[in-house]
Design a protein around this motif. Structure first.
Motif, PDB file in Angstrom:
ATOM      1  N   UNK A  35       0.830  -1.211   0.000  1.00 29.72           N
ATOM      2  CA  UNK A  35       0.000   0.000   0.000  1.00 29.72           C
ATOM      3  C   UNK A  35       0.864   1.261   0.000  1.00 29.72           C
ATOM      4  N   UNK A  36       1.923   1.249   0.815  1.00 31.19           N
ATOM      5  CA  UNK A  36       2.808   2.412   0.891  1.00 31.19           C
ATOM      6  C   UNK A  36       3.431   2.693  -0.472  1.00 31.19           C
ATOM      7  N   UNK A  37       3.903   1.635  -1.126  1.00 33.39           N
ATOM      8  CA  UNK A  37       4.544   1.816  -2.437  1.00 33.39           C
ATOM      9  C   UNK A  37       3.544   2.256  -3.504  1.00 33.39           C
ATOM     10  N   UNK A  38       2.278   1.951  -3.295  1.00 38.93           N
ATOM     11  CA  UNK A  38       1.271   2.365  -4.271  1.00 38.93           C
ATOM     12  C   UNK A  38       1.078   3.879  -4.261  1.00 38.93           C
ATOM     13  N   UNK A  66       7.920   3.287  -5.877  1.00 40.77           N
ATOM     14  CA  UNK A  66       9.352   3.021  -5.777  1.00 40.77           C
ATOM     15  C   UNK A  66      10.150   3.734  -6.861  1.00 40.77           C
ATOM     16  N   UNK A  67      11.207   4.422  -6.418  1.00 46.64           N
ATOM     17  CA  UNK A  67      12.122   5.115  -7.329  1.00 46.64           C
ATOM     18  C   UNK A  67      11.410   6.135  -8.210  1.00 46.64           C
ATOM     19  N   UNK A  68      10.171   6.499  -7.877  1.00 38.53           N
ATOM     20  CA  UNK A  68       9.453   7.521  -8.623  1.00 38.53           C
ATOM     21  C   UNK A  68       9.184   7.174 -10.063  1.00 38.53           C
ATOM     22  N   UNK A  69       9.028   5.870 -10.362  1.00 39.02           N
ATOM     23  CA  UNK A  69       8.908   5.456 -11.759  1.00 39.02           C
ATOM     24  C   UNK A  69       7.473   5.303 -12.252  1.00 39.02           C
ATOM     25  N   UNK A  70       6.514   5.319 -11.359  1.00 36.10           N
ATOM     26  CA  UNK A  70       5.114   5.144 -11.764  1.00 36.10           C
ATOM     27  C   UNK A  70       4.268   6.245 -11.144  1.00 36.10           C
ATOM     28  N   UNK A  71       3.077   6.425 -11.673  1.00 32.31           N
ATOM     29  CA  UNK A  71       2.165   7.427 -11.129  1.00 32.31           C
ATOM     30  C   UNK A  71       1.581   6.935  -9.809  1.00 32.31           C
ATOM     31  N   UNK A  72       1.518   7.797  -8.794  1.00 34.31           N
ATOM     32  CA  UNK A  72       0.948   7.400  -7.504  1.00 34.31           C
ATOM     33  C   UNK A  72      -0.472   6.863  -7.668  1.00 34.31           C
ATOM     34  N   UNK A  90      -1.407   4.204  -9.178  1.00 31.25           N
ATOM     35  CA  UNK A  90      -1.640   3.465 -10.414  1.00 31.25           C
ATOM     36  C   UNK A  90      -1.408   1.965 -10.223  1.00 31.25           C
ATOM     37  N   UNK A  91      -1.872   1.201 -11.190  1.00 32.30           N
ATOM     38  CA  UNK A  91      -1.644  -0.243 -11.178  1.00 32.30           C
ATOM     39  C   UNK A  91      -0.158  -0.565 -11.282  1.00 32.30           C
ATOM     40  N   UNK A  92       0.565   0.262 -12.060  1.00 38.10           N
ATOM     41  CA  UNK A  92       2.017   0.063 -12.193  1.00 38.10           C
ATOM     42  C   UNK A  92       2.725   0.250 -10.857  1.00 38.10           C
ATOM     43  N   UNK A  93       2.278   1.243 -10.082  1.00 35.35           N
ATOM     44  CA  UNK A  93       2.883   1.479  -8.765  1.00 35.35           C
ATOM     45  C   UNK A  93       2.622   0.296  -7.836  1.00 35.35           C
ATOM     46  N   UNK A  94       1.415  -0.260  -7.899  1.00 35.33           N
ATOM     47  CA  UNK A  94       1.085  -1.414  -7.058  1.00 35.33           C
ATOM     48  C   UNK A  94       1.944  -2.617  -7.425  1.00 35.33           C
ATOM     49  N   UNK A  95       2.153  -2.842  -8.718  1.00 35.54           N
ATOM     50  CA  UNK A  95       2.986  -3.956  -9.151  1.00 35.54           C
ATOM     51  C   UNK A  95       4.442  -3.745  -8.748  1.00 35.54           C
ATOM     52  N   UNK A 139      -8.339  -1.714  -1.210  1.00 34.44           N
ATOM     53  CA  UNK A 139      -8.107  -0.283  -1.455  1.00 34.44           C
ATOM     54  C   UNK A 139      -8.644   0.115  -2.827  1.00 34.44           C
ATOM     55  N   UNK A 140      -8.412  -0.738  -3.810  1.00 33.21           N
ATOM     56  CA  UNK A 140      -8.824  -0.434  -5.177  1.00 33.21           C
ATOM     57  C   UNK A 140     -10.345  -0.401  -5.323  1.00 33.21           C
ATOM     58  N   UNK A 141     -11.033  -1.288  -4.607  1.00 35.33           N
ATOM     59  CA  UNK A 141     -12.482  -1.361  -4.718  1.00 35.33           C
ATOM     60  C   UNK A 141     -13.204  -0.410  -3.774  1.00 35.33           C
TER      61      UNK A 141
END
Length: 513
Positions: free
Chosen positions: A119-122, A126-132, A134-139, A376-378
Motif C-alpha cells: 500500500x505504501x509503495x502504491x 518506488x524510485x518515482x517510476x510510476x504514477x501514484x 496506479x496499477x504500475x505502482x502497485x505492481x 483499497x482499489x475497490x
C-alpha cells in the motif's frame, strides 16, 4: 529430535572483555538516553546521514555478493559438506528447525509490513517510476516487497550461520573468521569483532522490537482506546519481555522450540484464512505478476540502481535502510541458525534457510498485500495513506473487511505476541552466548540480563521515535558490513579446505527431508 551436539571445551561459559565492554556500552547508552534523549537522537541521526551519503550504495552490493557466495556454494559439490563433523546429523527435525528459523528471522515486523508495504509503495511509488495510485505502482511495490523480505535478506543469515560453529568452534563471529585471522582470532582483533557483533545485535533487535512495540501500541489504541504514549510502550515491552524471559530460561528444546511451533501454526492458519475469505483470484494473480516482475527486474533492483538519479532519494530511504536493518540482524539470527543447524549440509541449510523463507515471503505478501491492494482499489477500505505511519492500523482495517473478520482479528493477537516473544528470547539466548565466550549453554542470570536489552528500544523511542530506530539500524550495520564480507571469504576458504572429504558425504540426510 536427537541429542544436542557436544559443546566444544572452548565454549564453556566465561565472562571476558566482550561481556564487560558490551555491558558498559549498554549501560552508558541507556543512561545517556534517559538523561539526554535529544543527544542520542541527534548523534545517531547525524551519523546515519553521513553513512547513507557515503556508504549507502555499499549495502545492496554487499547483500548481492553474499547471496551469490551462498548460492554458489550450495549448487557446487561443496554443498554436501556438513555443519559439524562429517557424521553429524541434525539435532532438530525439519519442522521444528524451520519454525525456530522463521520465528527468529522475521520478527514482529513481518506481519504488519506484509499488509502495509504494498500500500505504501502504491501511494509513494518506488524510485518515482510510476504514477501514484496506479496499477504500475502497485505492481512495483509488490516486487520490491519480495526483494526486501526474500532470498537476498535470508542469504545473510545463511552465510553467518554456516561460517559459525564448524570444526568444534564456537558460534563467535571471531571464531568464524579464524580461517582469515588465524591466531589473531583469540587476541584483541577477535575481541573487537565480537564486541561489534554484540552491538549490531543490540541495535538490530532494538529496531525491530521498538518499531513493533510502536505498532502494537497503535493497534491497541485503534481497537481498545489504549493511550498512545511512551509509558504504554514501556509497559508493552516489560510485559512481553517478562514472558520472553521465562521462555528463554527454559532453553531451546522446550521454550523457544515450542513457542516457535505454535507461532508457525497460528501464522499458517491466519494465512489460509485470509486466502480463503479474501479475494482469492486477485491474490493468486498478484502472486503471479509479482514473481514475474521480480525476476524481470532482479538485476537493477539487486544493484540498487533502478530509477537512476531520480530514484536516489527513494533508494536512500528504503533500499539502504532495509539492507542495513537485515545486516544488523545477521549476527544474531545467523549465529542462532548455526546453533540449531548442527549436522545439516550447506545445500540443506541454504534450501531451508533461503529457499523456504523466499517462498514464505511470496505467499505472505501476496495474500496479505494482495488483499490490501484489492480492498483499497475497490473502496472497501481507505488506509493507503495511514499505512506509512501505522502499519498495524492498516492491517487491522484490511482484516476487518473480510467475512468472519472476528476470527482473523482474534488470531492476530496471539500471533503478535508470539512473534515478539520468539524474536526476543532467541536474541537473549544468542547475546548470552556471544558474551560468555561462545557458550551454547550461557548461564541463566546472563540470559536474564540480556532479556531486558529491550531497554535499548525504550530509550530510542524516548529519544526520537521511529526515526531514531531506523537510524540506529543503519549505523550499527556499518562495521558488520565489513565483517560480513570478510566472513564470506573465510567461509569459502574454510569450506574449500574440506573439499577432499566431499565425496564421502551424502548430499541429504533423513533428518533434512
Amino acid at each position: 529430535m536427537t541429542s544436542a551436539p557436544p559443546e566444544p571445551s572452548a565454549a564453556r561459559p566465561r565472562l571476558g572483555a566482550v561481556f564487560w565492554v558490551s555491558v558498559t556500552f549498554s549501560l552508558t547508552f541507556v543512561l545517556v538516553g534517559v538523561l539526554s534523549p535529544e543527544t542520542v537522537a541527534d548523534t545517531v541521526g547525524g551519523i546515519r546521514e553521513g553513512v547513507v551519503e557515503r556508504l549507502g550504495p555499499v549495502y545492496p552490493l554487499t547483500v548481492l555478493v553474499v547471496l551469490l557466495v551462498v548460492l554458489g556454494l550450495a549448487i557446487s559439490p561443496l554443498g554436501r559438506i556438513r555443519l559439524g563433523e562429517p557424521d553429524s546429523r541434525p539435532e532438530f527435525g525439519a519442522l521444528s528447525w524451520l519454525a525456530m528459523l522463521l520465528s527468529a528471522g522475521v520478527g514482529l515486523s513481518f506481519l504488519f509490513w506484509g499488509t502495509a508495504e504494498p500500500l505504501i509503495h502504491t501511494v509513494e511509488p518506488p524510485a518515482g517510476q510510476a504514477a501514484p495510485g496506479s496499477e504500475a505502482a502497485a505492481r512495483d511495490g509488490m516486487r520490491w516487497s519480495f526483494l526486501f523480505w526474500g532470498v537476498h535478506a535470508w542469504a545473510l543469515y545463511a552465510a553467518v550461520g554456516y561460517a559459525s560453529y564448524r570444526r568444534g568452534r564456537t558460534v563467535l563471529i571471531s571464531d568464524a573468521l579464524r580461517p582469515l585471522l588465524g591466531r589473531h582470532a583469540d587476541g584483541p582483533l577477535g575481541t573487537v569483532v565480537d564486541i561489534l557483533s554484540v552491538i549490531a545485535i543490540l541495535f538490530g533487535v532494538a529496531t525491530s522490537l521498538g518499531l513493533g512495540t510502536r505498532e502494537l501500541n497503535a493497534a491497541l489504541e485503534h481497537t481498545h482506546a489504549v493511550p498512545d504514549s511512551y509509558g504504554t510502550k514501556v509497559a508493552i515491552i516489560v510485559g512481553l519481555m517478562t514472558v520472553s524471559t521465562i521462555s528463554a530460561m527454559t532453553g531451546l528444546g522446550r521454550g523457544i522450540r515450542l513457542l516457535s511451533l505454535a507461532n508457525l501454526a497460528l501464522c499458517a492458519v491466519l494465512l489460509v484464512l485470509v486466502l480463503v475469505l479474501g479475494p482469492t483470484r486477485e491474490i493468486l494473480g498478484t502472486a503471479g505478476t509479482g514473481v514475474a516482475d521480480y525476476v524481470r527486474h532482479l538485476v537493477p533492483m539487486s544493484l540498487g540502481t533502478e530509477g537512476g538519479e531520480a530514484g536516489q532519494a527513494w533508494q536512500r530511504e528504503w533500499t539502504h535502510f532495509f539492507w542495513a536493518w537485515w545486516i544488523a540482524w545477521a549476527p544474531f539470527v545467523g549465529t542462532f541458525l548455526a546453533r540449531i543447524s548442527h549436522g545439516r549440509t550447506i545445500r540443506g541449510l541454504v534450501l531451508g534457510a533461503v529457499g523456504v523463507p523466499g517462498l514464505v515471503t511470496v505467499a505472505w505478501f501476496s495474500v496479505l498485500g494482495g488483499t490490501a491492494l484489492q480492498r483499497e482499489r475497490t473502496g472497501a477500505t481507505d488506509v493507503a495513506e495511514v499505512a506509512a505511519e501505522y502499519k498495524s492500523v492498516a492491517t487491522l482495517e484490511v482484516l476487518g473487511t473480510l467475512p468472519l473478520s472476528g476470527l482473523a482479528l482474534g488470531l492476530l493477537v496471539p500471533v503478535l505476541a508470539l512473534l515478539f516473544i520468539t524474536s526476543a528470547d532467541s536474541a537473549s539466548f544468542m547475546l548470552g552466548s556471544a558474551t560468555s565466550g561462545g557458550s551454547m549453554r550461557p548461564p541463566r542470570p546472563l540470559r536474564l540480563m540480556w532479556s531486558f536489552a529491550a531497554a535499548f528500544a525504550a530509550v530510542l523511542l524516548l529519544a526520537g521515535g521511529p526515526g531514531s530506530l531506523r537510524d540506529a539500524a543503519v549505523v550499527a550495520a556499518v562495521p558488520f558490513t565489513v565483517i560480513l564480507l570478510a566472513l564470506c571469504v573465510a567461509l569459502v576458504r574454510d569450506v574449500w579446505g574440506d573439499r577432499a572429504g566431499v565425496r564421502h558425504e551424502s548430499a541429504w540426510s533423513p533428518g533434512e527431508r
